[in-house]
Design a protein around this motif. Structure first.
Motif, PDB file in Angstrom:
ATOM      1  N   GLU A  12     -15.457  -3.587  -2.838  1.00  0.00           N
ATOM      2  CA  GLU A  12     -14.169  -3.063  -2.392  1.00  0.00           C
ATOM      3  C   GLU A  12     -14.257  -2.849  -0.884  1.00  0.00           C
ATOM      4  OE1 GLU A  12     -11.127   0.672  -3.205  1.00  0.00           O
ATOM      5  OE2 GLU A  12     -13.053   0.606  -4.232  1.00  0.00           O
ATOM      6  N   PHE A  13     -13.249  -3.319  -0.160  1.00  0.00           N
ATOM      7  CA  PHE A  13     -13.181  -3.169   1.290  1.00  0.00           C
ATOM      8  C   PHE A  13     -12.040  -2.224   1.621  1.00  0.00           C
ATOM      9  CE2 PHE A  13     -15.382  -7.054   0.593  1.00  0.00           C
ATOM     10  CZ  PHE A  13     -16.229  -7.217   1.671  1.00  0.00           C
ATOM     11  N   ILE A  14     -12.343  -1.176   2.399  1.00  0.00           N
ATOM     12  CA  ILE A  14     -11.329  -0.202   2.799  1.00  0.00           C
ATOM     13  C   ILE A  14     -11.348  -0.096   4.315  1.00  0.00           C
ATOM     14  CG2 ILE A  14     -10.529   2.180   2.601  1.00  0.00           C
ATOM     15  CD1 ILE A  14     -12.199   2.313  -0.033  1.00  0.00           C
ATOM     16  N   ARG A  15     -10.256  -0.470   4.939  1.00  0.00           N
ATOM     17  CA  ARG A  15     -10.153  -0.371   6.406  1.00  0.00           C
ATOM     18  C   ARG A  15      -9.770   1.054   6.762  1.00  0.00           C
ATOM     19  NH1 ARG A  15      -9.250  -4.047  10.877  1.00  0.00           N
ATOM     20  NH2 ARG A  15      -9.481  -2.665  12.641  1.00  0.00           N
ATOM     21  N   VAL A  16     -10.581   1.689   7.598  1.00  0.00           N
ATOM     22  CA  VAL A  16     -10.344   3.064   8.025  1.00  0.00           C
ATOM     23  C   VAL A  16     -10.469   3.100   9.544  1.00  0.00           C
ATOM     24  CG1 VAL A  16     -11.036   5.478   7.789  1.00  0.00           C
ATOM     25  CG2 VAL A  16     -11.385   3.901   5.881  1.00  0.00           C
ATOM     26  N   GLY A  17      -9.346   3.042  10.218  1.00  0.00           N
ATOM     27  CA  GLY A  17      -9.361   3.082  11.679  1.00  0.00           C
ATOM     28  C   GLY A  17     -10.170   1.963  12.282  1.00  0.00           C
ATOM     29  N   ILE A  31     -23.966   1.858 -10.934  1.00  0.00           N
ATOM     30  CA  ILE A  31     -24.506   2.401  -9.691  1.00  0.00           C
ATOM     31  C   ILE A  31     -23.694   1.846  -8.523  1.00  0.00           C
ATOM     32  CG2 ILE A  31     -26.501   2.428  -8.148  1.00  0.00           C
ATOM     33  CD1 ILE A  31     -28.262   2.499 -10.668  1.00  0.00           C
ATOM     34  N   GLU A  32     -23.348   2.744  -7.615  1.00  0.00           N
ATOM     35  CA  GLU A  32     -22.456   2.408  -6.500  1.00  0.00           C
ATOM     36  C   GLU A  32     -23.102   2.786  -5.177  1.00  0.00           C
ATOM     37  OE1 GLU A  32     -18.538   4.754  -5.109  1.00  0.00           O
ATOM     38  OE2 GLU A  32     -18.366   3.815  -7.064  1.00  0.00           O
ATOM     39  N   VAL A  33     -22.965   1.903  -4.194  1.00  0.00           N
ATOM     40  CA  VAL A  33     -23.420   2.198  -2.836  1.00  0.00           C
ATOM     41  C   VAL A  33     -22.282   1.863  -1.882  1.00  0.00           C
ATOM     42  CG1 VAL A  33     -25.845   1.728  -3.338  1.00  0.00           C
ATOM     43  CG2 VAL A  33     -24.413  -0.083  -2.408  1.00  0.00           C
ATOM     44  N   SER A  34     -22.346   2.430  -0.688  1.00  0.00           N
ATOM     45  CA  SER A  34     -21.340   2.095   0.313  1.00  0.00           C
ATOM     46  C   SER A  34     -22.002   1.964   1.673  1.00  0.00           C
ATOM     47  CB  SER A  34     -20.234   3.149   0.360  1.00  0.00           C
ATOM     48  OG  SER A  34     -20.739   4.381   0.779  1.00  0.00           O
ATOM     49  N   ILE A  35     -21.377   1.140   2.498  1.00  0.00           N
ATOM     50  CA  ILE A  35     -21.801   0.971   3.884  1.00  0.00           C
ATOM     51  C   ILE A  35     -20.554   1.068   4.756  1.00  0.00           C
ATOM     52  CG2 ILE A  35     -23.757  -0.509   3.295  1.00  0.00           C
ATOM     53  CD1 ILE A  35     -21.967  -2.845   4.535  1.00  0.00           C
ATOM     54  N   VAL A  36     -20.775   1.308   6.023  1.00  0.00           N
ATOM     55  CA  VAL A  36     -19.686   1.298   6.999  1.00  0.00           C
ATOM     56  C   VAL A  36     -20.033   0.231   8.010  1.00  0.00           C
ATOM     57  CG1 VAL A  36     -18.492   2.630   8.766  1.00  0.00           C
ATOM     58  CG2 VAL A  36     -19.211   3.736   6.649  1.00  0.00           C
ATOM     59  N   GLY A  37     -19.053  -0.641   8.300  1.00  0.00           N
ATOM     60  CA  GLY A  37     -19.338  -1.743   9.203  1.00  0.00           C
ATOM     61  C   GLY A  37     -18.215  -2.020  10.178  1.00  0.00           C
ATOM     62  N   ASP A  38     -18.495  -2.960  11.035  1.00  0.00           N
ATOM     63  CA  ASP A  38     -17.552  -3.416  12.055  1.00  0.00           C
ATOM     64  C   ASP A  38     -16.528  -4.352  11.408  1.00  0.00           C
ATOM     65  OD1 ASP A  38     -16.254  -4.543  14.222  1.00  0.00           O
ATOM     66  OD2 ASP A  38     -18.086  -5.060  15.301  1.00  0.00           O
ATOM     67  N   PRO A  39     -15.244  -4.060  11.511  1.00  0.00           N
ATOM     68  CA  PRO A  39     -14.232  -4.901  10.870  1.00  0.00           C
ATOM     69  C   PRO A  39     -14.123  -6.306  11.459  1.00  0.00           C
ATOM     70  CG  PRO A  39     -13.182  -3.191  12.167  1.00  0.00           C
ATOM     71  CD  PRO A  39     -14.647  -2.911  12.179  1.00  0.00           C
TER      72      PRO A  39
END
Length: 70
Positions: A12-17, A31-39
């Motif tokens: 799932e991709f969520i654009r946040v600012g 099991i779920e993981v998340s990362i934050v990256g450069d859009p």
């Protein structure tokens, strides 16, 4: 959705600012993981990074479960 060694993984991709949050969920274990990256990075790159993190977590959880048996 992606397949890793026969396992289905949902992304799932969520654009946040100014960044994008990518969530990867292993369909078998939940099991779920998340990362934050450069859009500006490609979705393939972001999926690959999230998949690497998910693999590490699954390996660690597997090791912890094996260790509890002793």
């Amino acid at each position: 959705m992606s397949r890793d060694s026969g396992r289905a993984v949902l992304f799932e991709f969520i654009r946040v600012g100014a960044y994008v949050k990518v969530i990867a969920v292993d369909e078998c274990t939940g099991i779920e993981v998340s990362i934050v990256g450069d859009p500006t990075r490609s979705s393939d790159y972001l999926e690959r990074v999230a998949m690497q993190k998910l693999r590490r977590v699954l390996e660690k959880r597997s090791f912890e479960l094996d260790s509890d048996a002793y």
